[in-house]
Design a protein around this motif. Structure first.
Motif, mmCIF file in Angstrom:
data_model
loop_
_atom_site.group_PDB
_atom_site.id
_atom_site.type_symbol
_atom_site.label_atom_id
_atom_site.label_comp_id
_atom_site.label_asym_id
_atom_site.label_seq_id
_atom_site.Cartn_x
_atom_site.Cartn_y
_atom_site.Cartn_z
ATOM 1 N N UNK A 177 7.118 -2.593 7.302
ATOM 2 C CA UNK A 177 6.393 -3.655 6.586
ATOM 3 C C UNK A 177 5.225 -3.080 5.796
ATOM 4 N N UNK A 178 4.484 -2.145 6.382
ATOM 5 C CA UNK A 178 3.353 -1.528 5.708
ATOM 6 C C UNK A 178 3.829 -0.744 4.480
ATOM 7 N N UNK A 179 4.908 -0.025 4.625
ATOM 8 C CA UNK A 179 5.469 0.724 3.502
ATOM 9 C C UNK A 179 5.908 -0.212 2.376
ATOM 10 N N UNK A 180 6.520 -1.326 2.748
ATOM 11 C CA UNK A 180 6.964 -2.312 1.765
ATOM 12 C C UNK A 180 5.765 -2.895 1.012
ATOM 13 N N UNK A 181 4.710 -3.233 1.742
ATOM 14 C CA UNK A 181 3.515 -3.794 1.108
ATOM 15 C C UNK A 181 2.863 -2.793 0.162
ATOM 16 N N UNK A 182 2.819 -1.529 0.551
ATOM 17 C CA UNK A 182 2.233 -0.509 -0.320
ATOM 18 C C UNK A 182 3.062 -0.317 -1.582
ATOM 19 N N UNK A 183 4.386 -0.427 -1.447
ATOM 20 C CA UNK A 183 5.252 -0.325 -2.619
ATOM 21 C C UNK A 183 5.009 -1.506 -3.563
ATOM 22 N N UNK A 184 4.910 -2.709 -2.994
ATOM 23 C CA UNK A 184 4.651 -3.903 -3.805
ATOM 24 C C UNK A 184 3.303 -3.770 -4.505
ATOM 25 N N UNK A 185 2.305 -3.240 -3.785
ATOM 26 C CA UNK A 185 0.982 -3.047 -4.375
ATOM 27 C C UNK A 185 1.054 -2.107 -5.581
ATOM 28 N N UNK A 186 1.790 -1.022 -5.456
ATOM 29 C CA UNK A 186 1.890 -0.079 -6.579
ATOM 30 C C UNK A 186 2.590 -0.720 -7.776
ATOM 31 N N UNK A 187 3.619 -1.524 -7.527
ATOM 32 C CA UNK A 187 4.318 -2.196 -8.622
ATOM 33 C C UNK A 187 3.421 -3.233 -9.293
ATOM 34 N N UNK A 188 2.632 -3.943 -8.517
ATOM 35 C CA UNK A 188 1.718 -4.930 -9.093
ATOM 36 C C UNK A 188 0.633 -4.255 -9.924
ATOM 37 N N UNK A 189 0.132 -3.112 -9.466
ATOM 38 C CA UNK A 189 -0.859 -2.377 -10.251
ATOM 39 C C UNK A 189 -0.261 -1.905 -11.569
ATOM 40 N N UNK B 126 -1.815 -12.451 -16.191
ATOM 41 C CA UNK B 126 -2.665 -11.508 -15.476
ATOM 42 C C UNK B 126 -3.339 -12.141 -14.266
ATOM 43 N N UNK B 127 -3.697 -13.412 -14.365
ATOM 44 C CA UNK B 127 -4.327 -14.085 -13.225
ATOM 45 C C UNK B 127 -3.368 -14.152 -12.038
ATOM 46 N N UNK B 128 -2.094 -14.434 -12.311
ATOM 47 C CA UNK B 128 -1.096 -14.488 -11.240
ATOM 48 C C UNK B 128 -0.905 -13.115 -10.592
ATOM 49 N N UNK B 129 -0.881 -12.081 -11.428
ATOM 50 C CA UNK B 129 -0.702 -10.725 -10.905
ATOM 51 C C UNK B 129 -1.900 -10.339 -10.049
ATOM 52 N N UNK B 130 -3.107 -10.668 -10.506
ATOM 53 C CA UNK B 130 -4.309 -10.338 -9.745
ATOM 54 C C UNK B 130 -4.354 -11.080 -8.415
ATOM 55 N N UNK B 131 -3.954 -12.357 -8.419
ATOM 56 C CA UNK B 131 -3.913 -13.133 -7.169
ATOM 57 C C UNK B 131 -2.901 -12.531 -6.196
ATOM 58 N N UNK B 132 -1.726 -12.196 -6.709
ATOM 59 C CA UNK B 132 -0.689 -11.623 -5.849
ATOM 60 C C UNK B 132 -1.125 -10.253 -5.318
ATOM 61 N N UNK B 133 -1.800 -9.464 -6.167
ATOM 62 C CA UNK B 133 -2.289 -8.159 -5.756
ATOM 63 C C UNK B 133 -3.349 -8.294 -4.661
ATOM 64 N N UNK C 72 -3.612 -10.739 -2.554
ATOM 65 C CA UNK C 72 -2.910 -11.183 -1.352
ATOM 66 C C UNK C 72 -2.214 -10.016 -0.651
ATOM 67 N N UNK C 73 -1.562 -9.164 -1.425
ATOM 68 C CA UNK C 73 -0.864 -8.011 -0.854
ATOM 69 C C UNK C 73 -1.871 -7.042 -0.237
ATOM 70 N N UNK C 74 -2.987 -6.822 -0.906
ATOM 71 C CA UNK C 74 -4.004 -5.921 -0.370
ATOM 72 C C UNK C 74 -4.598 -6.476 0.924
ATOM 73 N N UNK C 75 -4.747 -7.795 0.998
ATOM 74 C CA UNK C 75 -5.209 -8.436 2.235
ATOM 75 C C UNK C 75 -4.210 -8.198 3.363
ATOM 76 N N UNK C 76 -2.926 -8.354 3.050
ATOM 77 C CA UNK C 76 -1.879 -8.126 4.049
ATOM 78 C C UNK C 76 -1.851 -6.667 4.510
ATOM 79 N N UNK C 77 -2.110 -5.756 3.589
ATOM 80 C CA UNK C 77 -2.150 -4.335 3.952
ATOM 81 C C UNK C 77 -3.297 -4.075 4.915
ATOM 82 N N UNK C 78 -4.449 -4.644 4.618
ATOM 83 C CA UNK C 78 -5.598 -4.471 5.521
ATOM 84 C C UNK C 78 -5.307 -5.060 6.898
ATOM 85 N N UNK C 79 -4.639 -6.208 6.936
ATOM 86 C CA UNK C 79 -4.268 -6.816 8.216
ATOM 87 C C UNK C 79 -3.291 -5.926 8.977
ATOM 88 N N UNK C 80 -2.339 -5.355 8.246
ATOM 89 C CA UNK C 80 -1.333 -4.502 8.877
ATOM 90 C C UNK C 80 -1.960 -3.236 9.444
#
Length: 102
Positions: free
Chosen positions: A52-64, A76-83, A85-93
């Protein structure tokens, strides 16, 4: 129907053709086995958490990539919101212990 007589030239051409076919071998690329594929590396079984952590990091790189892409079509606002959210999930993980790891 006319029959073509078998003379020396036709037999010579047939022999040359057979000889050529015997010397030439063609292989499809499906039969390609690179050296790296032959060497079996021991694999480590990843836990569900690591996957799951690897998947989130991959999603983060694609969003960046999408965020800084000048030809991007997403809002851009949608991408920033999703980014975010993903970064929050990474910190939780990773948990709070990741703050001490470097």
């Amino acid at each position: 129907a006319t029959l073509i007589p078998q003379d020396e030239t036709n037999e010579g051409a047939a022999k040359a053709s057979r000889s050529l076919r015997e010397r030439i071998h063609t292989f499809s690329t499906w039969y390609e086995h690179p050296v790296a594929a032959k060497v079996a590396k021991p694999t480590k079984k990843l836990s569900q958490h690591e996957v799951r952590l690897s998947e989130l990091e991959w999603i983060e790189s694609k969003l960046k990539d999408q965020l800084f892409d000048p030809n991007g079509t997403r809002d851009l606002d949608d991408v920033q919101e999703e980014l975010a959210s993903v970064q929050r999930d990474i910190r939780k993980c990773k948990g709070w212990t990741s703050l001490f790891r470097k």
